[in-house]
Design an enzyme around this catalytic site. Structure first.
Site, PDB file in Angstrom:
ATOM      1  N   TYR A 107      36.276  30.650  46.005  1.00  0.00           N
ATOM      2  CA  TYR A 107      36.677  32.269  46.701  1.00  0.00           C
ATOM      3  C   TYR A 107      35.537  32.104  47.941  1.00  0.00           C
ATOM      4  O   TYR A 107      36.802  31.997  48.756  1.00  0.00           O
ATOM      5  CB  TYR A 107      36.360  33.014  45.990  1.00  0.00           C
ATOM      6  CG  TYR A 107      36.811  34.295  46.249  1.00  0.00           C
ATOM      7  CD1 TYR A 107      38.247  34.599  46.679  1.00  0.00           C
ATOM      8  CD2 TYR A 107      35.680  35.093  46.940  1.00  0.00           C
ATOM      9  CE1 TYR A 107      38.802  35.631  47.620  1.00  0.00           C
ATOM     10  CE2 TYR A 107      36.971  36.887  46.967  1.00  0.00           C
ATOM     11  CZ  TYR A 107      38.094  36.314  47.788  1.00  0.00           C
ATOM     12  OH  TYR A 107      38.386  37.729  47.539  1.00  0.00           O
ATOM     13  N   GLU A 138      40.991  29.821  54.781  1.00  0.00           N
ATOM     14  CA  GLU A 138      41.957  30.848  55.899  1.00  0.00           C
ATOM     15  C   GLU A 138      41.008  31.584  56.416  1.00  0.00           C
ATOM     16  O   GLU A 138      42.725  31.058  57.912  1.00  0.00           O
ATOM     17  CB  GLU A 138      42.011  32.369  54.541  1.00  0.00           C
ATOM     18  CG  GLU A 138      42.586  31.845  52.803  1.00  0.00           C
ATOM     19  CD  GLU A 138      42.590  33.548  52.314  1.00  0.00           C
ATOM     20  OE1 GLU A 138      42.648  34.023  52.394  1.00  0.00           O
ATOM     21  OE2 GLU A 138      42.317  32.411  51.448  1.00  0.00           O
TER      22      GLU A 138
END
Length: 366
Positions: free
Chosen positions: A290, A297
């Protein structure tokens, strides 16, 4: 002189643990025979013949408990040991097992069962919650005529998402093995359609908590879905210059690597089934993946800033006094800050979920 008369009478090793209502004793005596266990007031008397620390002998011990216990004894003899469970007269925590402060030499904590008082209270609370949840679930089964329909809908949703992300993951993995690093540059053109589909479907995960279909919080789901869709539709989808960059590969691969374990876990939960390995993967893989996904991103957003400045795409028109327009890159810079705030919120949420699932147990020696 016969063999029986020459046998020594010895004391076996005894290990103990407690809960608020019970005492557990484990006597290290294999192949125990002629068991004689009695309980008078607060004193336990044990006698048996078996194989202990000093070989085959007759072993005896007695314990005078700190407080009163119930007269009934529950014991089980196996090839390796004798297990004894005794119920306390009152459900309360004892500071020690025996009346005398100095414990006998043959007595030691049973670390396989050992909990300190706070953990024992937590275990008791968990059992009560499970009991309440079971009663609540049974009540819902009786009262909610649409429960089967809801579970069927959730099962099918998770199945579709699992198949979609599995296709992406397998496709990217095969291309990586065949083409090597060249596969980094056309990831978007080969998998974007399926990723668009899966991420549009993921909006349902924001709606489900609002409808009471799942217990997952609304905000963690919204943070993840909104964050991914900004990167997918705004950064990658609207800028052709971004679609050939290697960062697309890492973003898509990390997303799908998480989901191919998360969605089947939820599928099995819909039918009341659990695979321990899958459960562990669902509650553990996110720890490295994660944060790596959020970093990927962030890299994609940073790489897009100069492109938005150059193309003026999505720029906000301003009055002539203030300038021609406000570049969309400023909005993305603010989004970067919110992205890492969302990482903190979701990481904390996932950590709490994992902690509830695998509650840590502290060991404390008496």
């Amino acid at each position: 002189m016969s063999e029986n008369t020459t046998m020594q009478i010895l004391t076996p090793h005894v290990y103990w643990a407690q809960r608020h209502g019970e005492i557990y004793l484990r006597v290290e005596l294999s192949d125990a025979k002629n068991l004689d266990i009695s309980l008078q007031e607060k004193t336990l008397q044990f006698s048996a013949q078996g194989h202990g620390a000093k070989g085959d002998n007759e072993y005896k011990f007695s314990l005078e408990f700190l407080k009163a216990v119930r007269p009934e004894i529950d014991h089980k003899s196996t090839q390796r040991q004798v297990d004894i469970k005794i119920k306390k007269q009152e459900e309360r925590w004892w500071d020690r097992l025996t009346l005398q402060e100095k414990k006998p030499l043959f007595l030691a904590p049973d670390f396989d069962r050992w909990l300190d008082e706070s953990d024992a209270e937590m275990e008791l609370q968990v059992k009560e919650e499970e009991k309440i949840n079971r009663i609540s679930f049974e009540s819902r089964v009786r009262k909610d005529p649409y429960l089967g329909l809801k579970k069927g809908y959730l099962f099918m949703y998770n199945l579709v998402q699992f198949l979609g992300f599995s296709w992406i993951f397998v496709n990217m993995t095969v291309r990586l093995f065949i083409l090597g690093q060249d596969s980094f540059y056309d990831t978007f053109h080969t998998t974007a359609d399926m990723m668009y589909f899966c991420q549009m479907m993921a909006v349902i995960e924001v709606v489900n908590p609002l409808l009471g279909l799942v217990k997952t919080g609304f905000f963690p789901a919204m943070i993840q879905v909104a964050g991914r869709n900004v990167v997918l539709f705004v950064v990658f989808g609207s800028l052709e210059q971004m679609q050939n960059k290697p960062v697309v590969f890492f973003v898509f691969y990390l997303w799908s690597a998480i989901e191919i374990f998360r969605y089947p876990f939820y599928m099995l939960a819909c039918i009341g089934t659990e695979w321990k390995l899958l459960t562990w993967l669902r509650y553990s893989l996110w720890i490295p993946l994660y944060p790596l996904g959020v970093v990927a991103e962030a890299v994609a957003v940073i790489q897009s800033l100069a492109i938005f400045d150059e193309t003026r795409l999505f720029s906000l028109p301003l009055p002539a006094v203030l300038g021609h327009s406000l570049s969309f890159s400023y909005t993305l810079q603010l989004y970067l800050v919110l992205m890492f705030l969302g990482l903190f919120i979701n990481f904390r949420h996932l950590y709490k979920q994992r902690r509830r699932r695998y509650r840590s147990r502290k060991r404390k020696v008496h």
